[in-house]
Design a protein around this motif. Structure first.
Motif, PDB file in Angstrom:
ATOM      1  N   UNK A 265       0.501 -10.541   2.676  1.00 48.76           N
ATOM      2  CA  UNK A 265      -0.903  -9.856   1.474  1.00 48.76           C
ATOM      3  C   UNK A 265      -2.407 -10.921   2.284  1.00 48.76           C
ATOM      4  N   UNK A 266      -2.118 -12.398   2.603  1.00 43.10           N
ATOM      5  CA  UNK A 266      -3.219 -12.922   3.466  1.00 43.10           C
ATOM      6  C   UNK A 266      -3.791 -12.647   4.231  1.00 43.10           C
ATOM      7  N   UNK A 267      -2.478 -11.541   5.093  1.00 44.88           N
ATOM      8  CA  UNK A 267      -3.084 -10.873   6.936  1.00 44.88           C
ATOM      9  C   UNK A 267      -4.313 -10.172   6.182  1.00 44.88           C
ATOM     10  N   UNK A 268      -3.343  -9.675   4.859  1.00 43.00           N
ATOM     11  CA  UNK A 268      -4.365  -7.672   4.804  1.00 43.00           C
ATOM     12  C   UNK A 268      -5.940  -8.382   4.381  1.00 43.00           C
ATOM     13  N   UNK A 269      -5.640  -9.221   3.771  1.00 42.23           N
ATOM     14  CA  UNK A 269      -7.184  -9.363   2.594  1.00 42.23           C
ATOM     15  C   UNK A 269      -8.445 -10.335   4.003  1.00 42.23           C
ATOM     16  N   UNK A 270      -7.264 -11.024   5.151  1.00 44.83           N
ATOM     17  CA  UNK A 270      -8.479 -11.549   5.843  1.00 44.83           C
ATOM     18  C   UNK A 270      -9.015 -10.588   6.760  1.00 44.83           C
ATOM     19  N   UNK A 271      -8.264  -9.516   6.947  1.00 41.49           N
ATOM     20  CA  UNK A 271      -8.770  -7.901   7.686  1.00 41.49           C
ATOM     21  C   UNK A 271      -9.655  -7.320   6.467  1.00 41.49           C
ATOM     22  N   UNK A 272     -10.140  -7.742   5.272  1.00 40.63           N
ATOM     23  CA  UNK A 272     -10.538  -7.243   4.860  1.00 40.63           C
ATOM     24  C   UNK A 272     -10.095  -6.017   4.567  1.00 40.63           C
ATOM     25  N   UNK A 273      -8.905  -5.705   4.489  1.00 43.68           N
ATOM     26  CA  UNK A 273      -8.241  -4.547   4.362  1.00 43.68           C
ATOM     27  C   UNK A 273      -7.449  -4.663   2.042  1.00 43.68           C
ATOM     28  N   UNK A 274      -8.600  -4.242   1.312  1.00 46.46           N
ATOM     29  CA  UNK A 274      -8.551  -3.979   0.119  1.00 46.46           C
ATOM     30  C   UNK A 274      -7.255  -3.272   0.074  1.00 46.46           C
ATOM     31  N   UNK A 275      -7.431  -1.935   0.175  1.00 43.51           N
ATOM     32  CA  UNK A 275      -6.873  -1.241  -0.286  1.00 43.51           C
ATOM     33  C   UNK A 275      -5.313  -1.019   0.328  1.00 43.51           C
ATOM     34  N   UNK A 276      -5.302  -1.910   1.121  1.00 48.10           N
ATOM     35  CA  UNK A 276      -3.356  -1.679   1.696  1.00 48.10           C
ATOM     36  C   UNK A 276      -2.794  -2.705   0.808  1.00 48.10           C
ATOM     37  N   UNK A 277      -3.884  -4.087   0.821  1.00 50.56           N
ATOM     38  CA  UNK A 277      -3.466  -5.681   0.287  1.00 50.56           C
ATOM     39  C   UNK A 277      -3.400  -5.149  -1.463  1.00 50.56           C
ATOM     40  N   UNK A 278      -4.139  -4.123  -1.765  1.00 52.30           N
ATOM     41  CA  UNK A 278      -3.583  -3.798  -3.483  1.00 52.30           C
ATOM     42  C   UNK A 278      -2.824  -2.911  -3.582  1.00 52.30           C
ATOM     43  N   UNK A 279      -2.132  -2.433  -2.807  1.00 52.08           N
ATOM     44  CA  UNK A 279      -1.144  -1.252  -2.400  1.00 52.08           C
ATOM     45  C   UNK A 279      -0.147  -2.112  -3.226  1.00 52.08           C
ATOM     46  N   UNK A 280      -0.161  -2.840  -1.347  1.00 51.08           N
ATOM     47  CA  UNK A 280       1.484  -4.161  -1.259  1.00 51.08           C
ATOM     48  C   UNK A 280       1.773  -4.844  -3.004  1.00 51.08           C
ATOM     49  N   UNK A 281       0.428  -6.071  -3.531  1.00 49.90           N
ATOM     50  CA  UNK A 281       0.618  -6.544  -4.843  1.00 49.90           C
ATOM     51  C   UNK A 281       0.460  -6.429  -5.593  1.00 49.90           C
ATOM     52  N   UNK A 282       0.644  -4.642  -5.741  1.00 49.41           N
ATOM     53  CA  UNK A 282       0.574  -4.256  -7.026  1.00 49.41           C
ATOM     54  C   UNK A 282       2.092  -3.665  -7.170  1.00 49.41           C
ATOM     55  N   UNK A 283       2.982  -3.169  -6.198  1.00 49.06           N
ATOM     56  CA  UNK A 283       3.964  -2.202  -5.182  1.00 49.06           C
ATOM     57  C   UNK A 283       5.405  -3.938  -5.775  1.00 49.06           C
ATOM     58  N   UNK A 284       4.798  -4.300  -5.241  1.00 49.79           N
ATOM     59  CA  UNK A 284       5.349  -6.279  -5.059  1.00 49.79           C
ATOM     60  C   UNK A 284       5.353  -6.976  -6.665  1.00 49.79           C
ATOM     61  N   UNK A 285       4.588  -6.791  -7.370  1.00 52.55           N
ATOM     62  CA  UNK A 285       4.521  -7.316  -8.990  1.00 52.55           C
ATOM     63  C   UNK A 285       3.741  -8.635  -8.279  1.00 52.55           C
ATOM     64  N   UNK A 286       2.783  -8.256  -7.593  1.00 50.20           N
ATOM     65  CA  UNK A 286       1.904  -9.590  -7.542  1.00 50.20           C
ATOM     66  C   UNK A 286      -0.124  -9.836  -8.472  1.00 50.20           C
TER      67      UNK A 286
END
Length: 95
Positions: free
Chosen positions: A65-86
């Motif tokens: 999640x930090x890796x996605x955010x670090x690379x400004x990849x909000x779509x994938x970070x949001x999907x990962x967080x949502x699916x992982x219940x974070x």
């Protein structure tokens, strides 16, 4: 780009087959790409859960999640967080 799963024990050594390693690297690349389709396909082909990826995968020394955010990849970070219940917003606030 290296991807490696953290284990429950910090001292435990983990070794992966080349296929497993390639699968983990593919997930890291998909996270960075900001493509939800690529991320979904990479996780499905790895036979891992979103929760396991979110809680265990390290991409270049950062959590997935930090890796996605670090690379400004909000779509994938949001999907990962949502699916992982974070709670994505809470995670961002801690940064």
């Amino acid at each position: 780009m290296l991807g490696a799963f953290a284990t429950h024990s910090a001292n435990a050594a983990t070794s992966f087959t080349p296929t497993q390693e390639a699968s983990l690297v593919k997930i890291c690349k998909a996270l960075k790409s900001d493509s939800r389709i690529k991320l979904n396909n990479a996780i499905k082909s790895s036979n891992l859960s979103y929760k396991l990826v979110a809680n265990g995968l390290m991409c270049n020394g950062k959590s997935a999640l930090e890796f996605a955010v670090m690379h400004e990849a909000q779509k994938t970070a949001g999907l990962l967080a949502r699916k992982a219940n974070i709670n994505y917003d809470e995670m961002l606030a801690k940064r």
